[in-house]
Design an enzyme around this catalytic site. Structure first.
Site: not given
Length: 387
Positions: A74, A335
């Protein structure tokens, strides 16, 4: 005389743009994807950016192979020009004149970065002057390395893939620092024209561009003749690879805690995470025959307190709330305490594993605990009571 006057007007316009047009701050005001990585940097999962682009958070550095390939393709003189390269502009103007149409823009990487930051506006002479002015100004206030990093983090790679990090994972399934020379060359050429050259599309032109860049890399002495030959034998990517999807419940938990759009570096062990994920899903699959469709696991290092594996839920099929993170979900404390109470009672010799326990209505100062099915069974073995 007319040419001189036109040139003076253009120069004056350029100076006005240079002096009065401010630099975008931030340069890229865009949303980023959220990435979750393990303790060794392995990508575990990612969530796409709000604009539906795979644009990973900005990187810390640019791998040497990718930088060399990108500059050779580039902007070979990136580290020498002030943001605008007059030689490139003159060459582009001559090519466009000879072709009778625009075939080259002559833009430097700095100018391309500015163009992306401004939203890729239509190509006009006025827009070009604006990009040149901002590019020159940017070079005065930003380091070259910072500008280059902004480019690789926001370059288009076709579709909704933006930036080299996302492209590296989408095309090769690896981070940029693990790419070969051939793969680095592939990523260097893609932003140039991602609409025309893309994995699985225009392969002949794609291959020709890549191999031409590999020749340049060889001519600069970065790879020898054998390495060049082997690099050219590597196939081009043919399709898009999926982003990993491990520990995604932790990813979304982190996003909810303020880390959206960040590169999250966790304490998770990549191998242990995958093993835990496999075990949880296999166990969940066997439990699904009993209509149990959710499971989770968290593995901690008891010395450091670090989380080594985090499976928020199984990936069972169907609509069973697999998106819900069970690890953080609220649930009845009773639980949760039952297994500990059962173990403590055994340890203290208060009960035997199969000892019969009364399952009858009781009242504690106005509180009447009940079973989940609202029924009582009289005498129940202790292990059944736990279940």
């Amino acid at each position: 005389m007319k040419i001189g006057k036109a040139g003076s007007i253009m120069l004056l316009a350029f100076l006005i743009l240079f002096l009065f047009i401010p630099l975008p701050d931030p340069l890229f005001d865009v949303p980023y994807a959220t990435t979750l990585k393990s303790d060794d940097g392995t990508l575990l999962s990612a969530a796409i950016a709000d604009d539906q682009q795979w644009r990973f958070p900005v990187s810390d550095s640019i791998p040497a192979k990718l930088e060399s390939a990108l500059l050779l393709f580039e902007d070979e003189y990136f580290y020498y020009h002030p943001g605008v390269n007059p030689v490139s502009l003159f060459r582009a103007a001559r090519q466009n004149f000879n072709a009778g149409k625009t075939v080259s823009g002559g833009s430097t990487l700095t100018m391309q970065t500015v163009r992306m930051a401004l939203g890729n506006q239509p190509r006009t002479y006025t827009q070009k002057l604006l990009e040149m002015a901002i590019a020159l100004k940017m070079e005065l206030f930003h380091k070259k390395s910072s500008i280059l990093k902004q480019y690789v983090d926001h370059a288009p790679y076709g579709g909704n893939i933006v930036g080299v990090s996302a492209a590296s994972y989408r095309f090769f399934g690896r981070p940029p620092d693990q790419l070969s020379w051939a793969e680095a060359a592939t990523l260097a050429i893609l932003p140039n024209n991602p609409a025309s050259i893309f994995p699985g599309k225009n392969q002949a032109a794609f291959l020709k561009k890549r191999d031409h860049l590999l020749d340049k890399i060889h001519n600069r002495g970065l790879i020898d003749k054998d390495e060049l030959f082997l690099a050219k034998q590597e196939p081009l990517p043919q399709n898009i690879k999926p982003i990993p999807n491990k520990a995604y419940h932790l990813l979304y938990r982190a996003m909810g805690e303020g880390l959206k759009g960040k590169d999250i570096k966790s304490t998770l062990d990549a191998r242990l995470q995958m093993a835990a994920d496999k075990l949880v899903n296999e166990h969940s699959k066997s439990l699904s025959f009993n209509q149990i469709h959710n499971a989770a696991a968290i593995v901690l290092d008891i010395r450091s307190g670090n989380t080594l594996a985090y499976v928020g839920n199984s990936n069972a099929s169907g609509t069973h709330g697999q998106h819900v993170d069970i690890i953080t979900s609220r649930r009845s404390p009773g639980s949760l305490l039952k297994p500990f109470l059962y173990a403590a009672a055994l340890d203290e010799n208060l009960i035997a594993p199969r000892e019969l326990l009364p399952d009858v209505p009781v009242f504690y100062k106005g509180f009447a605990p009940k079973n989940f099915d609202k029924e009582y069974r009289g005498a129940v073995p202790a292990d059944d009571a736990l279940i």
